[in-house]
Motif scaffolding. Structure first.
Motif, PDB file in Angstrom:
ATOM      1  N   ARG A 140      14.682  80.974   4.782  1.00  0.00           N
ATOM      2  CA  ARG A 140      15.237  82.432   5.607  1.00  0.00           C
ATOM      3  C   ARG A 140      15.739  81.905   6.735  1.00  0.00           C
ATOM      4  O   ARG A 140      15.145  80.757   7.137  1.00  0.00           O
ATOM      5  CB  ARG A 140      13.999  83.075   5.783  1.00  0.00           C
ATOM      6  CG  ARG A 140      13.225  83.945   4.676  1.00  0.00           C
ATOM      7  CD  ARG A 140      12.141  84.678   5.018  1.00  0.00           C
ATOM      8  NE  ARG A 140      12.768  85.842   5.588  1.00  0.00           N
ATOM      9  CZ  ARG A 140      12.051  86.935   6.153  1.00  0.00           C
ATOM     10  NH1 ARG A 140      10.779  86.604   6.221  1.00  0.00           N
ATOM     11  NH2 ARG A 140      12.556  87.954   6.640  1.00  0.00           N
TER      12      ARG A 140
ATOM     13  N   PHE B 260      16.360  83.107  10.891  1.00  0.00           N
ATOM     14  CA  PHE B 260      15.985  84.127  12.037  1.00  0.00           C
ATOM     15  C   PHE B 260      17.041  83.720  13.145  1.00  0.00           C
ATOM     16  O   PHE B 260      17.315  82.491  13.257  1.00  0.00           O
ATOM     17  CB  PHE B 260      14.649  83.898  12.358  1.00  0.00           C
ATOM     18  CG  PHE B 260      13.766  84.468  11.323  1.00  0.00           C
ATOM     19  CD1 PHE B 260      13.403  85.873  11.373  1.00  0.00           C
ATOM     20  CD2 PHE B 260      13.118  83.649  10.553  1.00  0.00           C
ATOM     21  CE1 PHE B 260      12.391  86.328  10.336  1.00  0.00           C
ATOM     22  CE2 PHE B 260      12.211  83.836   9.467  1.00  0.00           C
ATOM     23  CZ  PHE B 260      12.078  85.432   9.519  1.00  0.00           C
TER      24      PHE B 260
ATOM     25  N   GLU C 145      18.686  85.193  17.147  1.00  0.00           N
ATOM     26  CA  GLU C 145      18.518  86.439  18.239  1.00  0.00           C
ATOM     27  C   GLU C 145      19.866  86.478  18.943  1.00  0.00           C
ATOM     28  O   GLU C 145      20.678  85.484  18.881  1.00  0.00           O
ATOM     29  CB  GLU C 145      17.591  86.109  19.360  1.00  0.00           C
ATOM     30  CG  GLU C 145      16.148  85.749  18.731  1.00  0.00           C
ATOM     31  CD  GLU C 145      15.337  85.029  19.982  1.00  0.00           C
ATOM     32  OE1 GLU C 145      15.830  84.249  20.784  1.00  0.00           O
ATOM     33  OE2 GLU C 145      14.084  85.239  19.778  1.00  0.00           O
TER      34      GLU C 145
ATOM     35  N   PHE D 119      22.500  89.715   7.297  1.00  0.00           N
ATOM     36  CA  PHE D 119      21.426  89.633   8.041  1.00  0.00           C
ATOM     37  C   PHE D 119      20.875  91.181   8.497  1.00  0.00           C
ATOM     38  O   PHE D 119      21.725  92.150   8.420  1.00  0.00           O
ATOM     39  CB  PHE D 119      21.895  89.121   9.272  1.00  0.00           C
ATOM     40  CG  PHE D 119      21.913  87.737   9.476  1.00  0.00           C
ATOM     41  CD1 PHE D 119      20.911  86.787   9.918  1.00  0.00           C
ATOM     42  CD2 PHE D 119      22.857  86.977   8.898  1.00  0.00           C
ATOM     43  CE1 PHE D 119      20.993  85.313   9.801  1.00  0.00           C
ATOM     44  CE2 PHE D 119      23.233  85.456   9.042  1.00  0.00           C
ATOM     45  CZ  PHE D 119      21.916  84.826   9.418  1.00  0.00           C
TER      46      PHE D 119
ATOM     47  N   ASN E  56      18.179  93.595  10.879  1.00  0.00           N
ATOM     48  CA  ASN E  56      17.537  93.708  12.230  1.00  0.00           C
ATOM     49  C   ASN E  56      15.982  93.778  11.804  1.00  0.00           C
ATOM     50  O   ASN E  56      15.496  94.524  11.037  1.00  0.00           O
ATOM     51  CB  ASN E  56      17.934  94.769  12.966  1.00  0.00           C
ATOM     52  CG  ASN E  56      19.239  95.075  13.419  1.00  0.00           C
ATOM     53  OD1 ASN E  56      19.932  93.838  13.281  1.00  0.00           O
ATOM     54  ND2 ASN E  56      19.699  96.062  14.101  1.00  0.00           N
ATOM     55  N   VAL E  57      15.160  93.035  12.331  1.00  0.00           N
ATOM     56  CA  VAL E  57      13.684  92.893  12.488  1.00  0.00           C
ATOM     57  C   VAL E  57      13.090  93.110  13.554  1.00  0.00           C
ATOM     58  O   VAL E  57      11.842  92.835  13.604  1.00  0.00           O
ATOM     59  CB  VAL E  57      13.518  91.511  11.608  1.00  0.00           C
ATOM     60  CG1 VAL E  57      13.918  91.535   9.963  1.00  0.00           C
ATOM     61  CG2 VAL E  57      13.681  90.331  12.211  1.00  0.00           C
TER      62      VAL E  57
ATOM     63  N   ILE F 103      16.825  90.516  16.989  1.00  0.00           N
ATOM     64  CA  ILE F 103      16.064  89.650  16.232  1.00  0.00           C
ATOM     65  C   ILE F 103      16.676  89.874  14.885  1.00  0.00           C
ATOM     66  O   ILE F 103      16.464  91.128  14.312  1.00  0.00           O
ATOM     67  CB  ILE F 103      14.622  89.374  16.341  1.00  0.00           C
ATOM     68  CG1 ILE F 103      14.140  89.186  17.616  1.00  0.00           C
ATOM     69  CG2 ILE F 103      14.183  88.433  15.423  1.00  0.00           C
ATOM     70  CD1 ILE F 103      12.740  89.369  17.872  1.00  0.00           C
TER      71      ILE F 103
ATOM     72  N   ALA G 229      17.293  88.580  10.568  1.00  0.00           N
ATOM     73  CA  ALA G 229      16.650  87.799   9.371  1.00  0.00           C
ATOM     74  C   ALA G 229      17.716  87.760   8.417  1.00  0.00           C
ATOM     75  O   ALA G 229      18.316  88.712   7.864  1.00  0.00           O
ATOM     76  CB  ALA G 229      15.443  88.078   9.280  1.00  0.00           C
ATOM     77  N   TRP G 230      17.909  86.979   7.635  1.00  0.00           N
ATOM     78  CA  TRP G 230      18.524  86.535   6.425  1.00  0.00           C
ATOM     79  C   TRP G 230      17.759  85.959   5.512  1.00  0.00           C
ATOM     80  O   TRP G 230      17.049  84.996   5.832  1.00  0.00           O
ATOM     81  CB  TRP G 230      19.755  85.645   6.626  1.00  0.00           C
ATOM     82  CG  TRP G 230      20.645  85.613   5.481  1.00  0.00           C
ATOM     83  CD1 TRP G 230      21.653  86.304   5.070  1.00  0.00           C
ATOM     84  CD2 TRP G 230      20.599  84.416   4.566  1.00  0.00           C
ATOM     85  NE1 TRP G 230      22.244  85.954   3.663  1.00  0.00           N
ATOM     86  CE2 TRP G 230      21.516  84.596   3.500  1.00  0.00           C
ATOM     87  CE3 TRP G 230      19.691  83.015   4.612  1.00  0.00           C
ATOM     88  CZ2 TRP G 230      21.973  83.865   2.457  1.00  0.00           C
ATOM     89  CZ3 TRP G 230      19.974  82.386   3.328  1.00  0.00           C
ATOM     90  CH2 TRP G 230      21.033  82.651   2.472  1.00  0.00           C
ATOM     91  N   SER G 231      17.745  86.468   4.140  1.00  0.00           N
ATOM     92  CA  SER G 231      17.002  85.683   2.945  1.00  0.00           C
ATOM     93  C   SER G 231      17.981  85.686   1.845  1.00  0.00           C
ATOM     94  O   SER G 231      18.881  86.521   1.573  1.00  0.00           O
ATOM     95  CB  SER G 231      15.835  86.419   2.742  1.00  0.00           C
ATOM     96  OG  SER G 231      14.868  86.648   3.640  1.00  0.00           O
TER      97      SER G 231
END
Length: 79
Positions: free
Chosen positions: A31, A33, A35, A52, A54-55, A74, A76-78
């Protein structure tokens, strides 16, 4: 930290860097992450276009050149 020289922006350099990073992460099932300043609309759109999400948010994380504070988003990408 990934940045693109102002004279090279809007030429696909940032997208190329991030696409390569996502490819490496995908191959390793990692993953990502990051900013980003909420006011950096071009970067926010790039990350959104790359999948991505927003987390979270860090209030008043960045201090801009004029002294104003702005939030970090923040993301995230998976694979």
């Amino acid at each position: 930290t990934i940045a693109v020289r102002p004279s090279a922006r809007r030429r696909g350099v940032g997208k190329g860097l991030m696409t390569a990073l996502c490819g490496k992460a995908r191959a390793r099932k990692l993953r990502i992450f990051l900013e980003v300043d909420k006011n950096n609309l071009a970067a926010c759109k790039l990350y959104d276009d790359l999948g991505f999400t927003n987390v979270g948010r860090r209030p008043n994380y960045y201090r801009n050149v004029d002294g104003e504070l702005s939030d970090a988003i923040i993301m995230a990408w998976s694979p």
